[in-house]
Design a protein around this motif. Structure first.
Motif, PDB file in Angstrom:
ATOM      1  N   LEU A 620       0.831  -1.207   0.000  1.00 34.61           N
ATOM      2  CA  LEU A 620       0.000   0.000   0.000  1.00 34.61           C
ATOM      3  C   LEU A 620       0.866   1.258   0.000  1.00 34.61           C
ATOM      4  O   LEU A 620       0.725   2.122  -0.854  1.00 34.61           O
ATOM      5  CB  LEU A 620      -0.907   0.011   1.241  1.00 34.61           C
ATOM      6  N   ASP A 621       1.730   1.379   1.008  1.00 38.70           N
ATOM      7  CA  ASP A 621       2.582   2.572   1.099  1.00 38.70           C
ATOM      8  C   ASP A 621       3.827   2.254   1.924  1.00 38.70           C
ATOM      9  O   ASP A 621       3.874   1.259   2.652  1.00 38.70           O
ATOM     10  CB  ASP A 621       1.819   3.764   1.707  1.00 38.70           C
ATOM     11  N   ILE A 622       4.827   3.115   1.782  1.00 38.92           N
ATOM     12  CA  ILE A 622       6.098   2.968   2.489  1.00 38.92           C
ATOM     13  C   ILE A 622       6.391   4.274   3.216  1.00 38.92           C
ATOM     14  O   ILE A 622       6.410   5.341   2.598  1.00 38.92           O
ATOM     15  CB  ILE A 622       7.241   2.634   1.507  1.00 38.92           C
ATOM     16  N   ASP A 623       6.582   4.193   4.541  1.00 40.10           N
ATOM     17  CA  ASP A 623       6.899   5.366   5.362  1.00 40.10           C
ATOM     18  C   ASP A 623       8.369   5.272   5.763  1.00 40.10           C
ATOM     19  O   ASP A 623       8.730   4.509   6.664  1.00 40.10           O
ATOM     20  CB  ASP A 623       5.995   5.395   6.596  1.00 40.10           C
ATOM     21  N   ALA A 624       9.219   6.046   5.072  1.00 41.95           N
ATOM     22  CA  ALA A 624      10.655   5.975   5.317  1.00 41.95           C
ATOM     23  C   ALA A 624      11.018   6.513   6.697  1.00 41.95           C
ATOM     24  O   ALA A 624      11.969   6.038   7.329  1.00 41.95           O
ATOM     25  CB  ALA A 624      11.403   6.748   4.234  1.00 41.95           C
ATOM     26  N   VAL A 625      10.265   7.509   7.183  1.00 42.04           N
ATOM     27  CA  VAL A 625      10.556   8.102   8.493  1.00 42.04           C
ATOM     28  C   VAL A 625      10.300   7.093   9.603  1.00 42.04           C
ATOM     29  O   VAL A 625      11.108   6.896  10.508  1.00 42.04           O
ATOM     30  CB  VAL A 625       9.724   9.380   8.721  1.00 42.04           C
ATOM     31  N   GLU A 626       9.141   6.427   9.549  1.00 45.26           N
ATOM     32  CA  GLU A 626       8.786   5.451  10.577  1.00 45.26           C
ATOM     33  C   GLU A 626       9.407   4.081  10.309  1.00 45.26           C
ATOM     34  O   GLU A 626       9.372   3.198  11.165  1.00 45.26           O
ATOM     35  CB  GLU A 626       7.255   5.307  10.651  1.00 45.26           C
ATOM     36  N   GLY A 627       9.966   3.898   9.101  1.00 45.40           N
ATOM     37  CA  GLY A 627      10.545   2.599   8.759  1.00 45.40           C
ATOM     38  C   GLY A 627       9.498   1.515   8.669  1.00 45.40           C
ATOM     39  O   GLY A 627       9.704   0.395   9.153  1.00 45.40           O
ATOM     40  N   ILE A 628       8.362   1.837   8.020  1.00 46.94           N
ATOM     41  CA  ILE A 628       7.230   0.902   7.966  1.00 46.94           C
ATOM     42  C   ILE A 628       6.779   0.706   6.524  1.00 46.94           C
ATOM     43  O   ILE A 628       6.666   1.666   5.757  1.00 46.94           O
ATOM     44  CB  ILE A 628       6.052   1.422   8.826  1.00 46.94           C
ATOM     45  N   VAL A 629       6.516  -0.550   6.157  1.00 45.72           N
ATOM     46  CA  VAL A 629       5.901  -0.890   4.879  1.00 45.72           C
ATOM     47  C   VAL A 629       4.525  -1.475   5.176  1.00 45.72           C
ATOM     48  O   VAL A 629       4.412  -2.438   5.950  1.00 45.72           O
ATOM     49  CB  VAL A 629       6.752  -1.910   4.094  1.00 45.72           C
ATOM     50  N   ALA A 630       3.475  -0.892   4.597  1.00 45.44           N
ATOM     51  CA  ALA A 630       2.103  -1.367   4.807  1.00 45.44           C
ATOM     52  C   ALA A 630       1.673  -2.209   3.616  1.00 45.44           C
ATOM     53  O   ALA A 630       1.844  -1.815   2.463  1.00 45.44           O
ATOM     54  CB  ALA A 630       1.156  -0.192   4.996  1.00 45.44           C
ATOM     55  N   ILE A 631       1.123  -3.399   3.907  1.00 46.11           N
ATOM     56  CA  ILE A 631       0.676  -4.332   2.868  1.00 46.11           C
ATOM     57  C   ILE A 631      -0.799  -4.646   3.066  1.00 46.11           C
ATOM     58  O   ILE A 631      -1.251  -4.850   4.201  1.00 46.11           O
ATOM     59  CB  ILE A 631       1.518  -5.628   2.909  1.00 46.11           C
ATOM     60  N   ASP A 632      -1.538  -4.666   1.969  1.00 49.07           N
ATOM     61  CA  ASP A 632      -2.961  -4.978   2.011  1.00 49.07           C
ATOM     62  C   ASP A 632      -3.179  -6.460   1.714  1.00 49.07           C
ATOM     63  O   ASP A 632      -2.753  -6.963   0.674  1.00 49.07           O
ATOM     64  CB  ASP A 632      -3.713  -4.131   0.975  1.00 49.07           C
ATOM     65  N   TYR A 633      -3.834  -7.156   2.634  1.00 50.26           N
ATOM     66  CA  TYR A 633      -4.231  -8.552   2.431  1.00 50.26           C
ATOM     67  C   TYR A 633      -5.756  -8.616   2.436  1.00 50.26           C
ATOM     68  O   TYR A 633      -6.384  -8.540   3.501  1.00 50.26           O
ATOM     69  CB  TYR A 633      -3.677  -9.451   3.534  1.00 50.26           C
ATOM     70  N   ASP A 634      -6.346  -8.701   1.237  1.00 49.38           N
ATOM     71  CA  ASP A 634      -7.809  -8.801   1.110  1.00 49.38           C
ATOM     72  C   ASP A 634      -8.524  -7.748   1.942  1.00 49.38           C
ATOM     73  O   ASP A 634      -9.449  -8.042   2.707  1.00 49.38           O
ATOM     74  CB  ASP A 634      -8.288 -10.197   1.514  1.00 49.38           C
ATOM     75  N   GLY A 635      -8.070  -6.486   1.810  1.00 52.87           N
ATOM     76  CA  GLY A 635      -8.747  -5.383   2.489  1.00 52.87           C
ATOM     77  C   GLY A 635      -8.273  -5.124   3.904  1.00 52.87           C
ATOM     78  O   GLY A 635      -8.785  -4.220   4.579  1.00 52.87           O
ATOM     79  N   ARG A 636      -7.288  -5.874   4.394  1.00 54.38           N
ATOM     80  CA  ARG A 636      -6.774  -5.688   5.747  1.00 54.38           C
ATOM     81  C   ARG A 636      -5.350  -5.149   5.685  1.00 54.38           C
ATOM     82  O   ARG A 636      -4.493  -5.735   5.031  1.00 54.38           O
ATOM     83  CB  ARG A 636      -6.809  -7.021   6.504  1.00 54.38           C
ATOM     84  N   ARG A 637      -5.117  -4.033   6.354  1.00 55.11           N
ATOM     85  CA  ARG A 637      -3.803  -3.384   6.351  1.00 55.11           C
ATOM     86  C   ARG A 637      -2.906  -4.024   7.413  1.00 55.11           C
ATOM     87  O   ARG A 637      -3.290  -4.105   8.589  1.00 55.11           O
ATOM     88  CB  ARG A 637      -3.974  -1.887   6.635  1.00 55.11           C
ATOM     89  N   VAL A 638      -1.727  -4.474   6.984  1.00 50.80           N
ATOM     90  CA  VAL A 638      -0.757  -5.077   7.905  1.00 50.80           C
ATOM     91  C   VAL A 638       0.562  -4.330   7.746  1.00 50.80           C
ATOM     92  O   VAL A 638       1.033  -4.124   6.632  1.00 50.80           O
ATOM     93  CB  VAL A 638      -0.555  -6.580   7.599  1.00 50.80           C
ATOM     94  N   GLU A 639       1.157  -3.900   8.867  1.00 52.61           N
ATOM     95  CA  GLU A 639       2.381  -3.103   8.819  1.00 52.61           C
ATOM     96  C   GLU A 639       3.602  -3.932   9.216  1.00 52.61           C
ATOM     97  O   GLU A 639       3.550  -4.730  10.153  1.00 52.61           O
ATOM     98  CB  GLU A 639       2.246  -1.888   9.736  1.00 52.61           C
ATOM     99  N   TYR A 640       4.704  -3.715   8.476  1.00 54.85           N
ATOM    100  CA  TYR A 640       5.969  -4.405   8.715  1.00 54.85           C
ATOM    101  C   TYR A 640       7.058  -3.374   8.991  1.00 54.85           C
ATOM    102  O   TYR A 640       7.170  -2.381   8.266  1.00 54.85           O
ATOM    103  CB  TYR A 640       6.395  -5.206   7.481  1.00 54.85           C
ATOM    104  N   ASP A 641       7.882  -3.620  10.019  1.00 54.69           N
ATOM    105  CA  ASP A 641       9.133  -2.878  10.136  1.00 54.69           C
ATOM    106  C   ASP A 641      10.046  -3.324   9.001  1.00 54.69           C
ATOM    107  O   ASP A 641       9.925  -4.446   8.500  1.00 54.69           O
ATOM    108  CB  ASP A 641       9.814  -3.180  11.475  1.00 54.69           C
ATOM    109  N   LEU A 642      10.990  -2.465   8.616  1.00 56.04           N
ATOM    110  CA  LEU A 642      11.900  -2.821   7.526  1.00 56.04           C
ATOM    111  C   LEU A 642      12.672  -4.103   7.834  1.00 56.04           C
ATOM    112  O   LEU A 642      12.947  -4.904   6.943  1.00 56.04           O
ATOM    113  CB  LEU A 642      12.868  -1.670   7.249  1.00 56.04           C
ATOM    114  N   GLY A 643      12.983  -4.326   9.107  1.00 57.07           N
ATOM    115  CA  GLY A 643      13.724  -5.517   9.499  1.00 57.07           C
ATOM    116  C   GLY A 643      12.900  -6.792   9.458  1.00 57.07           C
ATOM    117  O   GLY A 643      13.431  -7.883   9.660  1.00 57.07           O
TER     118      GLY A 643
END
Length: 735
Positions: A620-643
């Motif tokens: 979905l989007d990448i927040d470089a400041v927070e170090g977070i990548v958001a991924i959509d799984y069938d309408g559900r937003r899940v956030e990942y740290d870069l690590g």
């Protein structure tokens, strides 16, 4: 700074110091970096090549090395030793804090912090964080986030430096920190082999490299124990629940390069500590990992427990079958009638069959009859996509098995088990061929005594990714009532996507119509080198134009393996460049580059995030400041740290194994002789049954013929079949 005239080669070591303006490249795996450095007295930035566990713009580097004139990149300083020190100038501090290395601090907030606290800003964050609250826009939440992130990155950098000093890549430092906390380095020093057990992505060889640098002897018992466990885990990774003792010792001796008596002693210690279990298979000594032994034994015990008549009583076949045919308006075949009658009057039933044989019709008929009796039914499947398909075909809610059992991150266990069973009188499980030994055991534990169980799956597909061959063992044992659906229905028989899988199962080559208007074309290529250039244009141009399909949502490339020119990795890079070339921002971690819009797949189970191996999503989007990548799984937003991005990979192309339980409007299957070791009938059968409207094979005729002809070359080593036969005879399970 002192150095010779730029461009002149230097045999003697030179020194260079300066502030890092830009990190052009840095590999967390190897530490290799290319930096642009501002050196006092130099108007132009200097390119420095070297190795550092971690480096951030604004930091100061002290280098020892030599100037070289690289043919491709020009003049650069090649550093043999590179030391990174914190920035001391206000400009450097601001650049350092604003680089995104501390979550919650971007360029704007970095400027505000430096203006407020100057050179004392690091001390304020670490020792007097309450002073941050005096700044406009900083509340308790943000203050806590910044101070926590600051403490975390300090320890992560310490872990990185420790790993690199022992010749190990630093990419998984964040995961090591999250697993062990502040004692991470201390824990690893104490027993580096725990990394191979506890940290996703770190194997025995990496842990062994650290152990040897820490001085652990080659023939140390702790090393032999870790090696034996590693070999058995590798064998489990290939799908086996056990290994013959002799084979395990031979493999361990080869891996460890130590005498067999030491590995035999290691096995005895592991047995004494109950991490391994000894039990013969077909009267031959074998060894199990304790968890797999417990799961196998549990499956047999629970299936025996669930035997008996159903709670709702006997249902007359001669009345129920005509009634359900009238309700659905569908005439059942003889094998379908048998499957319905067996299930509504049985406690545990297996229904198996290929595409077009009406498994969905049977399940719907059973549900009609059972629900008319007021029976409470729960439906589940191993993957999100399979559960969604089951919901759509039955009009009854279906969940993944994991979500049905409700994992509780606080206790790291499922909420539903034998002490808190599911509230159901019938549990229906679809795509059972995908369910491995451990997951089947977890499910059966939660099925109450009075509850009936219907297991539906295609036994001719690939077995589960995880250890075991649960569905095949159940059927082969003859201990679980099984109905095999065989008749292909007329409406399904008009489609090559239904007919050809059944041809494949019988052995002859599938139909290969010569024009692409049919739904199962085979594009022949004489050499494997011709296949990769042909595949991406099919996905991005030809199929979408001809069939009106979306190249990302509707098409899936399925390949037998990950590596090589025909592998998922190479195809993903090419397809990403064609399908999502310009999206920004981009982030690179663990060998993959991601951007908003990219199609990705989860590659391990993550209970905390409630996403599981095989789930497909979109960035979905990448927040470089927070170090977070958001991924959509069938309408559900899940956030990942870069690590945490080592848990996902690109999914424009996936392996056939990863596609189990999924269906797509169209699949493209590159098939060549480089896949030789994996070319088997059940793999090809699984691949072609993923496509609903269109299946396109691009490959060598010889490879296709081999895949059709070759039956599974290695049967998985399990003891479930024998356990089930013992359970039916009422014999006690082996302990």
């Amino acid at each position: 700074m002192s150095h010779q005239t730029p461009g002149a080669a230097a045999d003697t070591a030179e020194h260079l110091q300066g502030a890092v303006e830009r990190v052009t490249f840095h590999s967390p795996e190897s530490g290799f970096c290319v930096l642009r450095v501002k050196v006092r007295g130099q108007r132009e930035l200097v390119t420095v090549v070297g190795s550092a566990a971690t480096v951030t713009p604004g930091e100061y580097v002290e280098c020892t090395g030599a100037w070289i004139n690289d043919r491709q990149h020009g003049l650069q300083f090649k550093s043999r030793h590179l030391r990174v020190v914190p920035p001391s100038t206000l400009e450097g501090i601001e650049k350092y804090l604003g680089s995104g290395m501390v979550k919650g601090i971007g360029p704007h907030f970095a400027r505000k912090l430096v203006r407020a606290f100057g050179e004392q800003v690091f001390g304020v964050i670490e020792h007097a964080p309450e002073r941050l609250l005096a700044l406009e826009g900083i509340g308790p939440k943000r203050q806590a986030r910044v101070t926590t992130a600051w403490a975390e990155q300090k320890i992560v950098r310490e872990v990185m430096v420790f790993l690199q000093s022992h010749g190990v890549g630093t990419a998984r430092a964040v995961r090591i920190y999250k697993t062990y906390g502040e004692q991470a380095v201390e824990y690893v020093r104490e027993n580096p082999y725990r990394l191979a057990l506890d940290i996703h992505g770190i194997g025995f060889k990496t842990a062994d490299a650290i152990a040897q640098r820490l001085g652990i002897a080659n023939d140390a018992l702790i090393r032999a124990q870790a090696g034996v466990r590693h070999v058995l885990q590798e064998i489990a990774g290939d799908g086996h629940c056990a290994a013959y003792r002799e084979d395990l010792l031979t493999a361990a001796v080869k891996l460890l390069e130590i005498p067999e008596p030491i590995t035999a002693q290691a096995v005895e210690v592991e047995l004494a500590e109950e991490r391994l279990i000894a039990e013969p298979i077909a009267e031959k000594p074998a060894l199990f990992l304790a968890a797999l032994h417990r799961a196998e034994r549990g499956i047999a015990e629970h299936l025996a427990r669930l035997s008996g008549p159903p709670r709702w009583g006997h249902i007359a076949r001669d009345r129920a079958l005509p009634w359900v045919e009238q309700q659905t308006g569908l005439k059942l075949s003889e094998s379908q009638r048998e499957a319905v009658a067996q299930t509504v009057n049985g406690k545990v039933t297996v229904i198996t069959g290929g595409p077009g044989v009406g498994k969905t019709t049977v399940v719907n008929s059973i549900l009609r009859i059972i629900r008319a009796k007021g029976v409470k039914v729960l439906l589940c499947a191993p993957t999100g996509r399979a559960a969604k398909r089951l919901s759509e075909s039955t009009q009854v809610e279906a969940k993944t098995i994991h979500r049905l059992l409700e994992f509780d991150p606080r206790t790291m266990a499922f909420k539903h088990d034998q002490d808190a069973p599911l509230d159901a009188e019938l549990v229906v499980v679809d795509e059972v061929s995908m369910v491995d030994t451990v997951l089947m055991h977890q499910l059966l534990r939660a099925v109450p005594d009075h509850c009936a169980l219907l297991l539906v799956g295609d036994v001719d597909q690939l077995p589960s990714v995880g250890p075991g061959a649960v569905l095949a063992d159940m059927i082969d044992s003859a201990a679980v009532p099984t109905v095999r659906l065989t008749e292909v229905f007329r409406q399904a028989a008009t489609s090559q996507t239904t007919v050809n899988p059944n041809h494949i199962n019988r052995g002859p080559s599938p139909e290969t119509p010569g024009h692409a208007t049919r739904d199962f074309p085979f594009t022949a290529r004489t050499s494997p080198q011709e296949i990769p250039p042909k595949t991406p244009p099919l996905v991005t141009e030809r199929i979408p134009k001809r069939f009106g399909l979306h190249p990302i949502h509707d098409l899936q490339v399925l390949t037998p393996m990950n590596r090589g020119g025909l592998g998922a990795r190479a195809l993903n890079v090419e397809l990403q460049q064609r399908l999502n070339p310009t999206a920004e921002p981009r982030v690179t971690r663990f060998g993959w580059t991601y951007a908003p819009g990219d199609k990705v797949i989860q590659t391990v189970n993550n209970y905390d995030k409630d996403v599981f191996n095989g789930d497909i999503g979109r960035v979905l989007d990448i927040d470089a400041v927070e170090g977070i990548v958001a991924i959509d799984y069938d309408g559900r937003r899940v956030e990942y740290d870069l690590g945490e991005l080592d848990e996902v990979s690109l999914a424009y192309a996936t392996t056939v194994h990863k596609a189990q339980g999924s269906e797509y409007p169209a699949v493209v299957i590159p098939l060549g002789m480089p896949h030789y070791m994996l070319l088997e009938r059940n793999l090809l059968y699984t691949a072609v049954t993923r496509g609903k409207r269109l299946v396109v094979i691009v490959g060598q005729t010889k490879a296709l013929a081999m895949a059709v002809k070759r039956l599974g070359s290695v049967k998985r080593l399990t003891n479930l079949q024998a356990r089930l036969q013992q359970a039916v005879r009422g014999e006690p399970a082996r302990r």
